[in-house]
Design a protein around this motif. Sequence first.
Motif, PDB file in Angstrom:
ATOM      1  N   GLY A 313     -18.648 -48.534 104.469  1.00 41.96           N
ATOM      2  CA  GLY A 313     -19.551 -48.921 105.549  1.00 41.96           C
ATOM      3  C   GLY A 313     -20.844 -48.161 105.386  1.00 41.96           C
ATOM      4  O   GLY A 313     -21.190 -47.716 104.289  1.00 41.96           O
ATOM      5  N   ASN A 314     -21.572 -48.003 106.467  1.00 44.27           N
ATOM      6  CA  ASN A 314     -22.779 -47.180 106.459  1.00 44.27           C
ATOM      7  C   ASN A 314     -22.473 -45.840 107.105  1.00 44.27           C
ATOM      8  O   ASN A 314     -21.703 -45.761 108.061  1.00 44.27           O
ATOM      9  CB  ASN A 314     -23.907 -47.868 107.232  1.00 44.27           C
ATOM     10  CG  ASN A 314     -24.539 -48.994 106.449  1.00 44.27           C
ATOM     11  OD1 ASN A 314     -25.326 -48.771 105.542  1.00 44.27           O
ATOM     12  ND2 ASN A 314     -24.179 -50.230 106.793  1.00 44.27           N
ATOM     13  N   CYS A 315     -23.080 -44.801 106.567  1.00 44.45           N
ATOM     14  CA  CYS A 315     -22.932 -43.476 107.166  1.00 44.45           C
ATOM     15  C   CYS A 315     -24.168 -42.655 106.812  1.00 44.45           C
ATOM     16  O   CYS A 315     -24.099 -41.656 106.114  1.00 44.45           O
ATOM     17  CB  CYS A 315     -21.657 -42.803 106.677  1.00 44.45           C
ATOM     18  SG  CYS A 315     -21.069 -41.518 107.798  1.00 44.45           S
ATOM     19  N   LEU A 316     -25.310 -43.121 107.297  1.00 45.13           N
ATOM     20  CA  LEU A 316     -26.598 -42.523 106.967  1.00 45.13           C
ATOM     21  C   LEU A 316     -27.372 -42.180 108.230  1.00 45.13           C
ATOM     22  O   LEU A 316     -27.328 -42.925 109.206  1.00 45.13           O
ATOM     23  CB  LEU A 316     -27.436 -43.490 106.117  1.00 45.13           C
ATOM     24  CG  LEU A 316     -26.838 -43.943 104.783  1.00 45.13           C
ATOM     25  CD1 LEU A 316     -27.681 -45.059 104.182  1.00 45.13           C
ATOM     26  CD2 LEU A 316     -26.736 -42.775 103.822  1.00 45.13           C
ATOM     27  N   GLY A 317     -28.092 -41.074 108.184  1.00 44.98           N
ATOM     28  CA  GLY A 317     -28.974 -40.693 109.274  1.00 44.98           C
ATOM     29  C   GLY A 317     -30.422 -40.878 108.874  1.00 44.98           C
ATOM     30  O   GLY A 317     -30.767 -40.879 107.684  1.00 44.98           O
ATOM     31  N   ILE A 318     -31.289 -41.033 109.857  1.00 45.62           N
ATOM     32  CA  ILE A 318     -32.710 -41.286 109.627  1.00 45.62           C
ATOM     33  C   ILE A 318     -33.500 -39.980 109.736  1.00 45.62           C
ATOM     34  O   ILE A 318     -33.325 -39.212 110.681  1.00 45.62           O
ATOM     35  CB  ILE A 318     -33.262 -42.288 110.666  1.00 45.62           C
ATOM     36  CG1 ILE A 318     -32.457 -43.594 110.612  1.00 45.62           C
ATOM     37  CG2 ILE A 318     -34.753 -42.551 110.437  1.00 45.62           C
ATOM     38  CD1 ILE A 318     -32.560 -44.352 109.317  1.00 45.62           C
ATOM     39  N   CYS A 319     -34.375 -39.730 108.752  1.00 45.30           N
ATOM     40  CA  CYS A 319     -35.200 -38.521 108.738  1.00 45.30           C
ATOM     41  C   CYS A 319     -36.673 -38.904 108.642  1.00 45.30           C
ATOM     42  O   CYS A 319     -37.040 -39.773 107.847  1.00 45.30           O
ATOM     43  CB  CYS A 319     -34.829 -37.626 107.562  1.00 45.30           C
ATOM     44  SG  CYS A 319     -33.090 -37.156 107.525  1.00 45.30           S
ATOM     45  N   ARG A 320     -37.501 -38.230 109.449  1.00 50.45           N
ATOM     46  CA  ARG A 320     -38.932 -38.527 109.496  1.00 50.45           C
ATOM     47  C   ARG A 320     -39.738 -37.319 109.051  1.00 50.45           C
ATOM     48  O   ARG A 320     -39.425 -36.185 109.400  1.00 50.45           O
ATOM     49  CB  ARG A 320     -39.352 -38.899 110.917  1.00 50.45           C
ATOM     50  CG  ARG A 320     -38.681 -40.131 111.470  1.00 50.45           C
ATOM     51  CD  ARG A 320     -39.076 -40.404 112.908  1.00 50.45           C
ATOM     52  NE  ARG A 320     -40.524 -40.454 113.107  1.00 50.45           N
ATOM     53  CZ  ARG A 320     -41.124 -41.138 114.075  1.00 50.45           C
ATOM     54  NH1 ARG A 320     -40.413 -41.843 114.924  1.00 50.45           N
ATOM     55  NH2 ARG A 320     -42.430 -41.136 114.202  1.00 50.45           N
ATOM     56  N   VAL A 321     -40.796 -37.586 108.279  1.00 51.30           N
ATOM     57  CA  VAL A 321     -41.700 -36.538 107.813  1.00 51.30           C
ATOM     58  C   VAL A 321     -43.130 -36.974 108.122  1.00 51.30           C
ATOM     59  O   VAL A 321     -43.473 -38.151 107.947  1.00 51.30           O
ATOM     60  CB  VAL A 321     -41.563 -36.288 106.293  1.00 51.30           C
ATOM     61  CG1 VAL A 321     -42.382 -35.079 105.869  1.00 51.30           C
ATOM     62  CG2 VAL A 321     -40.100 -36.115 105.900  1.00 51.30           C
ATOM     63  N   GLU A 322     -43.932 -36.042 108.567  1.00 51.26           N
ATOM     64  CA  GLU A 322     -45.330 -36.342 108.890  1.00 51.26           C
ATOM     65  C   GLU A 322     -46.224 -35.279 108.255  1.00 51.26           C
ATOM     66  O   GLU A 322     -45.851 -34.108 108.181  1.00 51.26           O
ATOM     67  CB  GLU A 322     -45.526 -36.343 110.412  1.00 51.26           C
ATOM     68  CG  GLU A 322     -46.877 -36.836 110.874  1.00 51.26           C
ATOM     69  CD  GLU A 322     -46.954 -36.889 112.395  1.00 51.26           C
ATOM     70  OE1 GLU A 322     -47.427 -35.899 112.985  1.00 51.26           O
ATOM     71  OE2 GLU A 322     -46.534 -37.902 112.984  1.00 51.26           O
ATOM     72  N   ALA A 323     -47.388 -35.694 107.772  1.00 54.92           N
ATOM     73  CA  ALA A 323     -48.335 -34.739 107.178  1.00 54.92           C
ATOM     74  C   ALA A 323     -49.761 -35.221 107.414  1.00 54.92           C
ATOM     75  O   ALA A 323     -50.000 -36.421 107.621  1.00 54.92           O
ATOM     76  CB  ALA A 323     -48.068 -34.578 105.683  1.00 54.92           C
ATOM     77  N   GLU A 324     -50.697 -34.283 107.394  1.00 51.57           N
ATOM     78  CA  GLU A 324     -52.111 -34.636 107.498  1.00 51.57           C
ATOM     79  C   GLU A 324     -52.555 -35.315 106.210  1.00 51.57           C
ATOM     80  O   GLU A 324     -52.269 -34.841 105.100  1.00 51.57           O
ATOM     81  CB  GLU A 324     -52.951 -33.374 107.713  1.00 51.57           C
ATOM     82  CG  GLU A 324     -52.655 -32.624 109.001  1.00 51.57           C
ATOM     83  CD  GLU A 324     -53.159 -33.365 110.237  1.00 51.57           C
ATOM     84  OE1 GLU A 324     -54.094 -34.198 110.082  1.00 51.57           O
ATOM     85  OE2 GLU A 324     -52.630 -33.113 111.325  1.00 51.57           O
ATOM     86  N   ARG A 325     -53.253 -36.436 106.365  1.00 49.68           N
ATOM     87  CA  ARG A 325     -53.718 -37.146 105.174  1.00 49.68           C
ATOM     88  C   ARG A 325     -54.632 -36.267 104.326  1.00 49.68           C
ATOM     89  O   ARG A 325     -54.563 -36.284 103.097  1.00 49.68           O
ATOM     90  CB  ARG A 325     -54.462 -38.418 105.583  1.00 49.68           C
ATOM     91  CG  ARG A 325     -54.867 -39.264 104.383  1.00 49.68           C
ATOM     92  CD  ARG A 325     -55.607 -40.526 104.751  1.00 49.68           C
ATOM     93  NE  ARG A 325     -55.768 -41.372 103.575  1.00 49.68           N
ATOM     94  CZ  ARG A 325     -56.716 -41.208 102.651  1.00 49.68           C
ATOM     95  NH1 ARG A 325     -57.601 -40.235 102.803  1.00 49.68           N
ATOM     96  NH2 ARG A 325     -56.771 -41.999 101.593  1.00 49.68           N
ATOM     97  N   SER A 326     -55.452 -35.487 104.981  1.00 51.41           N
ATOM     98  CA  SER A 326     -56.395 -34.630 104.254  1.00 51.41           C
ATOM     99  C   SER A 326     -55.676 -33.658 103.320  1.00 51.41           C
ATOM    100  O   SER A 326     -56.191 -33.316 102.248  1.00 51.41           O
ATOM    101  CB  SER A 326     -57.272 -33.846 105.239  1.00 51.41           C
ATOM    102  OG  SER A 326     -56.470 -33.062 106.103  1.00 51.41           O
TER     103      SER A 326
END
Length: 443
Positions: A313-326
């Motif tokens: 089946g599925n067994c995955l978690g969602i991870c988010r990353v954010e950074a300044e474009r500059s």
Amino acid sequence: MAPSHHHKLKMLEQWRISPLPGSATLPCSLPSTYFDLLFYCFHPVQRLLFYESANLETELPKLKHSLSLALRYYYPLAGSLTRDSEVQKPELLCSQSDFVSLTVAVSRDDFYQLSGDHARDMARFHPLVPPLPASSGRQPVFAVQVTVFADAGVAIGTTVHHAVADGSSYTNFMKLWSSIHRLGELPAISTGLLPFLDRSVVHDPAGLRSIFLKDLQSLRGDPSLNAWDLTGVPDVQLATFAFSRDILDKLRRRATCKRKTAAQASPYALACGLVWAGLVRARGDSNRKKEHFGFVTGCRPRTNPPIPSNYFGNCLGICRVEAERSELVGDDGAAAATDAIWKVIKSLEEDAFRGAENWIRDVHDYAAKKALTVAGSPKLGIYEVDFGWGRPRKVELVSIERTGALALTETRGEKGGIEVGLALPKHEMEGFLSYFVNSLYNL
């Protein structure tokens, strides 16, 4: 406009391959867990495995039989998802009449060009992967196409609905099928490849299934996921970029000079960091202040108690990353991107489920922002899928054209390396290639 390559393919035969009957009584359905619901609206996952020198005249009867035997164990892949418009009771339905569609075709396209690393026209791959047509309220979840290239080899194309299986479950199935084909009906295969099908091991103390069902209902018709889709965009190309162990070591040393926290960064973070920074530059959208990156983490060992590694089946978690474009477009862009990704990976040690109630909305939010995401993993070992014809010459994840993801696999010829597949419009591909070459030259 890109030239059409569809005329180079001729369909020969199509079969319905049913699971070989066994002694066990099949359950009539498997409920979709909250992990499955995360991917309910995703485009199906489409892979191509290219093999040299396979003689299909002698191999085809064996392929059909070995597929039928593998489906005896992985019988849910022959089932179908309910297509409930209200999304109130999503489940995987199974019956004695289930089957998987197996198509055989012949292509006059160039096998060695298609299975190369250089930028190739994406349209050439479309005829090599099978569709999943829905009928009478039921959604098939798995299909196979075997395409023969005269005097060169074959491509095995698979399409699987993501709400049924994650990369780990899919790869275990492919390893089992190929082992049965290579070794015979009763191979000495690892029991770790046999699926664990009991959905009761997925505990849901936070009520995520209810939350996700409500979110799916409220987001019906939301076009956000289409923001990743490059279908219809002219001159989309597919290319592969290899990171050897030596390159990854040099990237780590360079990143450590810029960011002390990057000293322990994983090869995954190092490769993804360079690709993220390069794509931000190639896309050149200077109006964006923030850039976003998303990936999934395997949750089988992260639950309490842990879920078996062979759980299907599925067994995955969602991870988010954010950074300044500059920061990402600066001289230290790859190091900054690696550092941002690695910090999120490290945070998973504390709690991989923090903010899990927002995962479905997070995915739609990230799609709307055209975040770069990741499909596949070098840990899956997809190049170990050997039908007796040797390791694949090449594996391509064709569906990244639709999902805005970079595709990760292990390298073919060396342990510890990573291959990255990208599907991009031609001008972005050229920009990224220039960045990649210059980055490696300056290491």
